[in-house]
Design a protein around this motif. Sequence first.
Motif, PDB file in Angstrom:
ATOM      1  N   VAL A 240       0.834  -1.202   0.000  1.00 54.52           N
ATOM      2  CA  VAL A 240       0.000   0.000   0.000  1.00 54.52           C
ATOM      3  C   VAL A 240       0.867   1.250   0.000  1.00 54.52           C
ATOM      4  N   LEU A 241       1.945   1.236   0.769  1.00 55.75           N
ATOM      5  CA  LEU A 241       2.850   2.383   0.834  1.00 55.75           C
ATOM      6  C   LEU A 241       3.527   2.635  -0.511  1.00 55.75           C
ATOM      7  N   LEU A 242       4.042   1.586  -1.143  1.00 56.57           N
ATOM      8  CA  LEU A 242       4.738   1.746  -2.413  1.00 56.57           C
ATOM      9  C   LEU A 242       3.796   2.168  -3.534  1.00 56.57           C
ATOM     10  N   VAL A 243       2.646   1.542  -3.616  1.00 54.99           N
ATOM     11  CA  VAL A 243       1.691   1.886  -4.663  1.00 54.99           C
ATOM     12  C   VAL A 243       1.102   3.276  -4.422  1.00 54.99           C
ATOM     13  N   GLY A 244       0.829   3.597  -3.169  1.00 59.13           N
ATOM     14  CA  GLY A 244       0.280   4.915  -2.856  1.00 59.13           C
ATOM     15  C   GLY A 244       1.240   6.040  -3.180  1.00 59.13           C
ATOM     16  N   ALA A 245       2.524   5.804  -2.959  1.00 55.33           N
ATOM     17  CA  ALA A 245       3.521   6.841  -3.242  1.00 55.33           C
ATOM     18  C   ALA A 245       3.587   7.159  -4.733  1.00 55.33           C
ATOM     19  N   VAL A 246       3.278   6.190  -5.568  1.00 56.24           N
ATOM     20  CA  VAL A 246       3.322   6.417  -7.009  1.00 56.24           C
ATOM     21  C   VAL A 246       1.966   6.885  -7.541  1.00 56.24           C
ATOM     22  N   MET A 247       0.881   6.358  -6.985  1.00 58.32           N
ATOM     23  CA  MET A 247      -0.435   6.629  -7.545  1.00 58.32           C
ATOM     24  C   MET A 247      -1.069   7.941  -7.079  1.00 58.32           C
ATOM     25  N   VAL A 248      -0.780   8.377  -5.870  1.00 56.08           N
ATOM     26  CA  VAL A 248      -1.427   9.597  -5.351  1.00 56.08           C
ATOM     27  C   VAL A 248      -1.096  10.823  -6.201  1.00 56.08           C
ATOM     28  N   PRO A 249       0.171  11.070  -6.561  1.00 59.07           N
ATOM     29  CA  PRO A 249       0.418  12.235  -7.432  1.00 59.07           C
ATOM     30  C   PRO A 249      -0.286  12.120  -8.787  1.00 59.07           C
ATOM     31  N   SER A 250      -0.352  10.912  -9.333  1.00 56.27           N
ATOM     32  CA  SER A 250      -1.049  10.709 -10.599  1.00 56.27           C
ATOM     33  C   SER A 250      -2.541  11.001 -10.463  1.00 56.27           C
ATOM     34  N   LEU A 251      -3.131  10.577  -9.351  1.00 54.92           N
ATOM     35  CA  LEU A 251      -4.553  10.840  -9.134  1.00 54.92           C
ATOM     36  C   LEU A 251      -4.829  12.331  -8.951  1.00 54.92           C
ATOM     37  N   VAL A 252      -3.928  13.031  -8.278  1.00 56.88           N
ATOM     38  CA  VAL A 252      -4.103  14.476  -8.087  1.00 56.88           C
ATOM     39  C   VAL A 252      -4.043  15.194  -9.429  1.00 56.88           C
ATOM     40  N   VAL A 253      -3.080  14.838 -10.276  1.00 49.64           N
ATOM     41  CA  VAL A 253      -2.974  15.461 -11.591  1.00 49.64           C
ATOM     42  C   VAL A 253      -4.189  15.108 -12.447  1.00 49.64           C
ATOM     43  N   GLY A 254      -4.646  13.876 -12.376  1.00 51.42           N
ATOM     44  CA  GLY A 254      -5.851  13.480 -13.106  1.00 51.42           C
ATOM     45  C   GLY A 254      -7.070  14.268 -12.677  1.00 51.42           C
ATOM     46  N   LEU A 255      -7.181  14.531 -11.375  1.00 48.50           N
ATOM     47  CA  LEU A 255      -8.295  15.339 -10.877  1.00 48.50           C
ATOM     48  C   LEU A 255      -8.205  16.771 -11.383  1.00 48.50           C
ATOM     49  N   MET A 256      -6.999  17.340 -11.381  1.00 49.45           N
ATOM     50  CA  MET A 256      -6.839  18.716 -11.868  1.00 49.45           C
ATOM     51  C   MET A 256      -7.156  18.808 -13.361  1.00 49.45           C
ATOM     52  N   VAL A 257      -6.730  17.827 -14.143  1.00 48.91           N
ATOM     53  CA  VAL A 257      -7.030  17.826 -15.573  1.00 48.91           C
ATOM     54  C   VAL A 257      -8.526  17.643 -15.795  1.00 48.91           C
ATOM     55  N   SER A 258      -9.178  16.820 -15.002  1.00 50.49           N
ATOM     56  CA  SER A 258     -10.620  16.621 -15.131  1.00 50.49           C
ATOM     57  C   SER A 258     -11.389  17.891 -14.815  1.00 50.49           C
ATOM     58  N   VAL A 259     -10.954  18.612 -13.792  1.00 51.97           N
ATOM     59  CA  VAL A 259     -11.598  19.891 -13.467  1.00 51.97           C
ATOM     60  C   VAL A 259     -11.405  20.874 -14.615  1.00 51.97           C
ATOM     61  N   PHE A 260     -10.193  20.903 -15.179  1.00 48.43           N
ATOM     62  CA  PHE A 260      -9.924  21.772 -16.324  1.00 48.43           C
ATOM     63  C   PHE A 260     -10.799  21.402 -17.515  1.00 48.43           C
ATOM     64  N   GLN A 261     -10.941  20.102 -17.774  1.00 45.69           N
ATOM     65  CA  GLN A 261     -11.773  19.654 -18.888  1.00 45.69           C
ATOM     66  C   GLN A 261     -13.242  19.996 -18.661  1.00 45.69           C
ATOM     67  N   ALA A 262     -13.697  19.869 -17.429  1.00 46.45           N
ATOM     68  CA  ALA A 262     -15.093  20.196 -17.126  1.00 46.45           C
ATOM     69  C   ALA A 262     -15.337  21.695 -17.263  1.00 46.45           C
ATOM     70  N   ALA A 263     -14.363  22.507 -16.869  1.00 46.32           N
ATOM     71  CA  ALA A 263     -14.535  23.961 -16.944  1.00 46.32           C
ATOM     72  C   ALA A 263     -14.505  24.448 -18.383  1.00 46.32           C
ATOM     73  N   THR A 264     -13.685  23.832 -19.215  1.00 41.94           N
ATOM     74  CA  THR A 264     -13.554  24.286 -20.605  1.00 41.94           C
ATOM     75  C   THR A 264     -14.383  23.453 -21.575  1.00 41.94           C
ATOM     76  N   GLN A 265     -15.009  22.411 -21.103  1.00 39.89           N
ATOM     77  CA  GLN A 265     -15.831  21.495 -21.896  1.00 39.89           C
ATOM     78  C   GLN A 265     -15.039  20.840 -23.029  1.00 39.89           C
ATOM     79  N   ILE A 266     -13.767  20.569 -22.767  1.00 41.99           N
ATOM     80  CA  ILE A 266     -12.928  19.818 -23.703  1.00 41.99           C
ATOM     81  C   ILE A 266     -12.983  18.355 -23.278  1.00 41.99           C
ATOM     82  N   ASN A 267     -13.479  17.510 -24.135  1.00 44.44           N
ATOM     83  CA  ASN A 267     -13.636  16.095 -23.794  1.00 44.44           C
ATOM     84  C   ASN A 267     -12.657  15.234 -24.593  1.00 44.44           C
ATOM     85  N   GLU A 268     -11.401  15.510 -24.462  1.00 42.75           N
ATOM     86  CA  GLU A 268     -10.371  14.747 -25.149  1.00 42.75           C
ATOM     87  C   GLU A 268      -9.739  13.772 -24.170  1.00 42.75           C
ATOM     88  N   GLN A 269      -9.766  12.471 -24.488  1.00 40.31           N
ATOM     89  CA  GLN A 269      -9.252  11.453 -23.580  1.00 40.31           C
ATOM     90  C   GLN A 269      -7.737  11.507 -23.447  1.00 40.31           C
TER      91      GLN A 269
END
Length: 89
Positions: free
Chosen positions: A18-47
């Motif tokens: 859990v420690l090893l996977v969390g250390a790698v996945m948490v920053p990725s999840l944070v960036v994914g959330l920020m990109v999703s918020v950006f996509q929702a605000a600009t209505q860009i739906n590019e995968q």
Amino acid sequence: MDPQVVLDLYGQGFYLIVLLVGAVMVPSLVVGLMVSVFQAATQINEQTLSFLPRLIVTIFTIMHLGSWLLTKLMDFTTQLFINIPMMIG
């Protein structure tokens, strides 16, 4: 071998995973959330827009935390091998 020893080893191994996977996945999840918020605000739906930043952050995280991750894994393995005679006997 006592069942409590097996449960302790399982718990330590599970915590390490859990420690090893969390250390790698948490920053990725944070960036994914920020990109999703950006996509929702600009209505860009590019995968592909969400994939590349997460990939870059994951690679960057592994590059910087790789030695720490490897050290944690080697410490666990070393302790496991050192304690084999006490676990068996």
